[in-house]
Design a protein around this motif. Structure first.
Motif, mmCIF file in Angstrom:
data_model
loop_
_atom_site.group_PDB
_atom_site.id
_atom_site.type_symbol
_atom_site.label_atom_id
_atom_site.label_comp_id
_atom_site.label_asym_id
_atom_site.label_seq_id
_atom_site.Cartn_x
_atom_site.Cartn_y
_atom_site.Cartn_z
ATOM 1 N N ARG A 33 0.826 -1.212 0.000
ATOM 2 C CA ARG A 33 0.000 0.000 0.000
ATOM 3 C C ARG A 33 0.858 1.259 0.000
ATOM 4 O O ARG A 33 0.483 2.279 -0.592
ATOM 5 N N SER A 34 1.991 1.183 0.655
ATOM 6 C CA SER A 34 2.884 2.345 0.740
ATOM 7 C C SER A 34 3.762 2.505 -0.490
ATOM 8 O O SER A 34 4.588 3.419 -0.541
ATOM 9 N N GLN A 35 3.614 1.625 -1.463
ATOM 10 C CA GLN A 35 4.358 1.684 -2.719
ATOM 11 C C GLN A 35 5.864 1.544 -2.489
ATOM 12 O O GLN A 35 6.677 2.180 -3.177
ATOM 13 N N LEU A 36 6.222 0.717 -1.520
ATOM 14 C CA LEU A 36 7.627 0.426 -1.274
ATOM 15 C C LEU A 36 8.129 -0.621 -2.256
ATOM 16 O O LEU A 36 7.354 -1.372 -2.852
ATOM 17 N N ASP A 37 9.443 -0.675 -2.394
ATOM 18 C CA ASP A 37 10.052 -1.647 -3.301
ATOM 19 C C ASP A 37 10.356 -2.973 -2.618
ATOM 20 O O ASP A 37 10.630 -3.965 -3.294
ATOM 21 N N GLY A 38 10.340 -2.979 -1.290
ATOM 22 C CA GLY A 38 10.688 -4.214 -0.607
ATOM 23 C C GLY A 38 10.426 -4.156 0.880
ATOM 24 O O GLY A 38 9.983 -3.147 1.435
ATOM 25 N N PRO A 220 10.150 10.005 17.705
ATOM 26 C CA PRO A 220 10.442 9.694 16.307
ATOM 27 C C PRO A 220 9.713 10.643 15.366
ATOM 28 O O PRO A 220 8.565 11.017 15.612
ATOM 29 N N VAL A 221 10.395 11.041 14.297
ATOM 30 C CA VAL A 221 9.831 11.968 13.310
ATOM 31 C C VAL A 221 10.253 11.503 11.920
ATOM 32 O O VAL A 221 11.167 10.683 11.769
ATOM 33 N N SER A 247 16.267 1.197 3.926
ATOM 34 C CA SER A 247 15.159 0.670 4.732
ATOM 35 C C SER A 247 14.788 1.641 5.842
ATOM 36 O O SER A 247 15.641 2.010 6.659
ATOM 37 N N PHE A 248 13.533 2.040 5.880
ATOM 38 C CA PHE A 248 13.053 2.878 6.964
ATOM 39 C C PHE A 248 12.845 1.987 8.196
ATOM 40 O O PHE A 248 12.156 0.969 8.129
ATOM 41 N N GLU A 249 13.465 2.407 9.306
ATOM 42 C CA GLU A 249 13.500 1.557 10.504
ATOM 43 C C GLU A 249 12.930 2.313 11.696
ATOM 44 O O GLU A 249 13.641 3.032 12.402
ATOM 45 N N TYR A 250 11.639 2.143 11.911
ATOM 46 C CA TYR A 250 10.979 2.805 13.037
ATOM 47 C C TYR A 250 10.376 1.756 13.966
ATOM 48 O O TYR A 250 10.102 0.618 13.562
ATOM 49 N N PHE A 251 10.153 2.193 15.221
ATOM 50 C CA PHE A 251 9.525 1.346 16.225
ATOM 51 C C PHE A 251 8.436 2.162 16.925
ATOM 52 O O PHE A 251 8.473 3.389 16.918
ATOM 53 N N GLY A 252 7.474 1.448 17.522
ATOM 54 C CA GLY A 252 6.408 2.141 18.228
ATOM 55 C C GLY A 252 5.097 2.119 17.472
ATOM 56 O O GLY A 252 4.878 1.293 16.575
ATOM 57 N N ASP A 253 4.210 3.055 17.810
ATOM 58 C CA ASP A 253 2.848 3.048 17.285
ATOM 59 C C ASP A 253 2.707 3.714 15.914
ATOM 60 O O ASP A 253 1.660 3.590 15.280
ATOM 61 N N ARG A 254 3.746 4.434 15.458
ATOM 62 C CA ARG A 254 3.603 5.227 14.234
ATOM 63 C C ARG A 254 4.507 4.720 13.105
ATOM 64 O O ARG A 254 4.850 5.472 12.202
ATOM 65 N N VAL A 255 4.863 3.459 13.148
ATOM 66 C CA VAL A 255 5.825 2.928 12.177
ATOM 67 C C VAL A 255 5.383 3.163 10.740
ATOM 68 O O VAL A 255 6.132 3.696 9.911
ATOM 69 N N LEU A 256 4.161 2.784 10.417
ATOM 70 C CA LEU A 256 3.690 2.894 9.033
ATOM 71 C C LEU A 256 3.531 4.350 8.614
ATOM 72 O O LEU A 256 3.882 4.727 7.490
ATOM 73 N N GLU A 257 3.014 5.182 9.509
ATOM 74 C CA GLU A 257 2.849 6.597 9.209
ATOM 75 C C GLU A 257 4.201 7.260 8.955
ATOM 76 O O GLU A 257 4.373 7.996 7.967
#
Length: 278
Positions: A33-38, A220-221, A247-257
């Motif tokens: 959905r996010s149009q990522l490549d991988g 995180p921002v 690779s975008f590397e986030y943790f917590g409740d807002r990872v996808l956003e």
């Protein structure tokens, strides 16, 4: 949202390590959905998928049908905690290397120990180096490579210790670059990128409004809005003509956003750079 290819050829993925509360199918659907490549896959996601009756063939087919690649499989191997843990780490890497071969993934992520390099004894160094050598050989048997993540609180946390690891570990080892991990230790990430670029095969991107006194209070921002100058890192990667995965590397409740917002920012920045505008 536009994620059209840029002339620098970088590709974009999400680290599923930040989405441990989701099953693998949900992670892949979100990436699509996010149009990522991988998707950089946490080995625990693959394990759960297989335990639930899936197969690597089915997983590979889903990835192919949705044009998603796996730039890395991420383990938490460190080769420094105990003799028993050392053996378990090696088995973890071997298992991941088998999955990587089945999925067309080129590398396995590992850590170089679990202690800051300044605290590591010679015996810890020997344990980590022997573990990396054994794991690298196991990966080679499956036609994949072992990649050490540059990370604070490991033996790969300064320029000099990274150089020492590469010297002792051999030419087969790759590096995963994460500039933010140097920023939190008050180190400039750009010289590291310059010095080791030829060994860097993969990149992690994240950013925070960082509280150096109390890390837990950091926020995180999106990657170009935090305290670490990731715009400079991105421009340096473009200058070096890096064409691998970021690779975008986030943790917590807002990872996808945060991943989606970061993807918009990065592709826009690369597009502006490609037009040679200030």
């Amino acid at each position: 949202m536009s994620t059209e290819p840029n002339r620098h050829g970088m590709k974009f993925s999400i680290c599923s390590t930040g989405l441990k509360g989701m099953i693998l199918k949900e992670v892949l659907e979100a990436a699509n959905r996010s149009q990522l490549d991988g998707v950089e896959l946490w080995d625990g996601h693959i394990e759960s998928y297989l335990d639930d009756g899936g197969t690597t063939y089915e997983l590979g087919r889903y990835l192919w049908e949705h044009r998603l690649r796996v730039p890395a499989i991420s383990t938490y191997a460190s080769f420094s905690k105990s003799e028993v843990a050392w053996e378990l780490d090696l088995q973890q890497v071997k298992r991941a290397a088998h999955w990587a071969k089945e999925l067309g993934c080129p590398r396995i992520r590992t850590f170089a120990g679990h202690l800051p390099s300044r605290e590591a004894t010679p015996s810890v160094w020997d344990s980590v180096v022997s573990g990396l050598s054994a794991a690298s050989a196991a990966c080679a048997e499956h036609g994949v490579r072992l990649a050490i993540e540059m990370h604070n609180d490991t033996l790969a946390d300064t320029e000099d210790t990274i150089a020492k690891l590469l010297d002792r570990g051999g030419p087969e080892l790759e590096l995963i670059y994460d500039g933010f991990n140097f920023f939190v230790d008050h180190q400039d990430p750009l010289p590291v990128l310059d010095r080791f670029y030829r060994r860097i095969s993969h990149v992690h991107f994240k950013n925070y409004r960082w509280n150096h006194q109390d890390w837990a209070q950091s926020v995180p921002v999106p990657v170009l809005q935090g305290d670490s100058d990731h715009r400079a890192i991105l421009r340096k990667l473009a200058e070096l003509e890096y064409d691998g995965f970021l690779s975008f590397e986030y943790f917590g409740d807002r990872v996808l956003e945060l991943t989606q917002l970061s993807l918009i920012e990065v592709t826009r920045e690369l597009s502006i750079g490609g037009d040679d505008r200030p």
